[in-house]
Design a protein around this motif. Structure first.
Motif, mmCIF file in Angstrom:
data_model
loop_
_atom_site.group_PDB
_atom_site.id
_atom_site.type_symbol
_atom_site.label_atom_id
_atom_site.label_comp_id
_atom_site.label_asym_id
_atom_site.label_seq_id
_atom_site.Cartn_x
_atom_site.Cartn_y
_atom_site.Cartn_z
ATOM 1 N N LEU A 64 1.040 -1.334 0.057
ATOM 2 C CA LEU A 64 -0.535 -0.497 -0.661
ATOM 3 C C LEU A 64 1.100 1.269 -0.008
ATOM 4 O O LEU A 64 1.765 1.536 1.270
ATOM 5 C CB LEU A 64 -0.848 0.325 1.234
ATOM 6 C CG LEU A 64 -2.344 1.111 0.930
ATOM 7 C CD1 LEU A 64 -3.072 0.910 0.254
ATOM 8 C CD2 LEU A 64 -2.686 0.863 2.794
ATOM 9 N N THR A 65 0.677 1.956 -0.933
ATOM 10 C CA THR A 65 1.655 3.052 -1.405
ATOM 11 C C THR A 65 0.871 4.393 -0.771
ATOM 12 O O THR A 65 -0.522 4.327 -1.271
ATOM 13 C CB THR A 65 2.497 2.963 -2.192
ATOM 14 O OG1 THR A 65 1.050 3.145 -3.767
ATOM 15 C CG2 THR A 65 2.978 2.116 -2.664
ATOM 16 N N LYS A 66 1.266 5.875 -1.441
ATOM 17 C CA LYS A 66 0.175 7.244 -1.033
ATOM 18 C C LYS A 66 -0.594 6.580 -2.434
ATOM 19 O O LYS A 66 -1.916 7.044 -2.765
ATOM 20 C CB LYS A 66 1.180 8.157 -0.804
ATOM 21 C CG LYS A 66 1.874 8.181 0.067
ATOM 22 C CD LYS A 66 2.782 9.421 0.057
ATOM 23 C CE LYS A 66 3.378 9.372 1.707
ATOM 24 N NZ LYS A 66 4.527 10.866 1.472
ATOM 25 N N ALA A 67 -0.342 6.832 -3.887
ATOM 26 C CA ALA A 67 -0.643 6.082 -4.662
ATOM 27 C C ALA A 67 -1.893 4.801 -4.944
ATOM 28 O O ALA A 67 -2.410 5.213 -5.435
ATOM 29 C CB ALA A 67 -0.276 5.802 -6.078
ATOM 30 N N GLY A 68 -2.134 4.142 -3.828
ATOM 31 C CA GLY A 68 -2.955 2.610 -3.715
ATOM 32 C C GLY A 68 -2.176 1.639 -3.963
ATOM 33 O O GLY A 68 -0.659 1.869 -3.656
ATOM 34 N N TRP A 69 -2.483 0.482 -4.025
ATOM 35 C CA TRP A 69 -2.002 -0.617 -4.319
ATOM 36 C C TRP A 69 -0.967 -0.585 -5.517
ATOM 37 O O TRP A 69 -1.416 -0.163 -6.032
ATOM 38 C CB TRP A 69 -2.714 -1.620 -3.443
ATOM 39 C CG TRP A 69 -4.399 -1.937 -2.716
ATOM 40 C CD1 TRP A 69 -5.386 -1.430 -2.308
ATOM 41 C CD2 TRP A 69 -3.674 -2.056 -1.470
ATOM 42 N NE1 TRP A 69 -5.419 -1.731 -1.079
ATOM 43 C CE2 TRP A 69 -4.438 -2.922 -0.141
ATOM 44 C CE3 TRP A 69 -1.656 -2.878 -1.179
ATOM 45 C CZ2 TRP A 69 -3.723 -3.300 1.345
ATOM 46 C CZ3 TRP A 69 -1.785 -3.397 0.269
ATOM 47 C CH2 TRP A 69 -2.545 -3.249 1.902
ATOM 48 N N ARG A 70 0.063 -1.084 -5.057
ATOM 49 C CA ARG A 70 1.014 -1.540 -6.840
ATOM 50 C C ARG A 70 1.289 -3.171 -5.946
ATOM 51 O O ARG A 70 1.620 -3.087 -4.666
ATOM 52 C CB ARG A 70 1.688 -0.727 -5.773
ATOM 53 C CG ARG A 70 1.910 1.067 -5.843
ATOM 54 C CD ARG A 70 1.311 1.755 -7.248
ATOM 55 N NE ARG A 70 2.567 1.351 -8.322
ATOM 56 C CZ ARG A 70 2.949 2.503 -8.545
ATOM 57 N NH1 ARG A 70 3.983 3.643 -6.832
ATOM 58 N NH2 ARG A 70 4.668 1.993 -8.989
ATOM 59 N N LEU A 71 1.923 -3.659 -7.427
ATOM 60 C CA LEU A 71 2.969 -4.749 -7.193
ATOM 61 C C LEU A 71 3.851 -4.922 -7.328
ATOM 62 O O LEU A 71 4.467 -4.369 -7.686
ATOM 63 C CB LEU A 71 1.823 -5.546 -8.470
ATOM 64 C CG LEU A 71 2.260 -6.595 -8.782
ATOM 65 C CD1 LEU A 71 1.386 -7.765 -7.892
ATOM 66 C CD2 LEU A 71 1.715 -7.517 -10.185
ATOM 67 N N ALA A 72 4.096 -5.626 -6.682
ATOM 68 C CA ALA A 72 5.842 -6.010 -5.852
ATOM 69 C C ALA A 72 6.229 -7.216 -6.434
ATOM 70 O O ALA A 72 7.837 -6.654 -7.140
ATOM 71 C CB ALA A 72 5.825 -5.741 -4.123
ATOM 72 N N CYS A 73 5.513 -8.502 -6.185
ATOM 73 C CA CYS A 73 6.294 -9.439 -6.159
ATOM 74 C C CYS A 73 4.585 -10.214 -6.963
ATOM 75 O O CYS A 73 3.674 -10.480 -6.839
ATOM 76 C CB CYS A 73 6.677 -10.172 -6.140
ATOM 77 S SG CYS A 73 7.778 -11.461 -6.201
ATOM 78 N N TYR A 74 4.662 -10.883 -7.988
ATOM 79 C CA TYR A 74 4.072 -11.600 -8.845
ATOM 80 C C TYR A 74 4.713 -13.065 -8.778
ATOM 81 O O TYR A 74 6.435 -12.992 -9.752
ATOM 82 C CB TYR A 74 3.791 -11.187 -10.460
ATOM 83 C CG TYR A 74 2.796 -12.193 -11.063
ATOM 84 C CD1 TYR A 74 1.468 -12.730 -11.022
ATOM 85 C CD2 TYR A 74 3.118 -13.104 -12.000
ATOM 86 C CE1 TYR A 74 0.660 -13.811 -10.920
ATOM 87 C CE2 TYR A 74 2.184 -13.782 -12.096
ATOM 88 C CZ TYR A 74 1.207 -14.124 -12.177
ATOM 89 O OH TYR A 74 0.807 -15.350 -12.759
ATOM 90 N N GLN A 75 4.201 -14.408 -8.517
ATOM 91 C CA GLN A 75 4.337 -15.406 -8.925
ATOM 92 C C GLN A 75 3.532 -16.241 -9.480
ATOM 93 O O GLN A 75 2.468 -16.534 -9.108
ATOM 94 C CB GLN A 75 5.469 -16.002 -8.141
ATOM 95 C CG GLN A 75 6.870 -16.978 -7.224
ATOM 96 C CD GLN A 75 5.873 -18.542 -7.540
ATOM 97 O OE1 GLN A 75 4.548 -18.802 -6.736
ATOM 98 N NE2 GLN A 75 5.518 -19.661 -8.174
ATOM 99 N N GLN A 76 4.605 -17.034 -10.248
ATOM 100 C CA GLN A 76 3.230 -18.681 -11.152
ATOM 101 C C GLN A 76 3.989 -19.775 -10.892
ATOM 102 O O GLN A 76 4.688 -19.532 -10.780
ATOM 103 C CB GLN A 76 2.683 -18.144 -11.905
ATOM 104 C CG GLN A 76 3.662 -18.024 -12.965
ATOM 105 C CD GLN A 76 3.375 -17.600 -14.739
ATOM 106 O OE1 GLN A 76 3.762 -17.751 -15.286
ATOM 107 N NE2 GLN A 76 2.474 -16.774 -14.352
#
Length: 121
Positions: free
Chosen positions: A104-116
């Motif tokens: 959660l940042t000032k700009a809203g939720w941001r994706l830090a890591c995606y794994q599949q």
């Protein structure tokens, strides 16, 4: 509430991949130092993700099953689910366990890591 909110973001991402707009969507959603870890063993940084999605074939449809949220701090959550994605002519094209780590940042939720991790049909 956070589960619904993060599922909405995840669906927006899949919708962008279906509409061939994933490069711009993930370019904006990912943090500056974010990575995607793909089932084929590739690890892409934000710039690599944007580049790889520019000419990627679109997905036709997708399903998100059994979503759950892991609380890893007040400003970070991991969304885990089974994803099934279909391209034209292949049924299903891909089935995997997905995890998306959001901060959660000032700009809203941001994706830090995606794994599949691909799982058998």
């Amino acid at each position: 509430m956070e589960l619904k909110e993060l599922l909405d973001i995840e669906r927006q991402g899949w919708d962008a991949l279906c509409a061939s707009t994933g490069a711009s969507f993930y370019g904006e959603l990912m943090t500056d130092d974010a990575v995607m870890i793909l089932a084929n063993g590739m690890v892409l940084d934000r710039a690599g993700v944007v580049e790889s999605l520019r000419d990627a074939p679109p997905w036709r449809a997708y399903e998100i099953d059994d979503p759950r949220l892991v609380d890893v701090g007040s400003d970070s959550k991991v969304l885990v689910y089974t994803g099934i994605a279909y391209r034209d002519g292949a049924e299903p094209a891909f089935r995997g366990i997905m995890s998306s780590t959001y901060v959660l940042t000032k700009a809203g939720w941001r994706l830090a890591c995606y794994q599949q991790t691909q799982i058998s049909q």
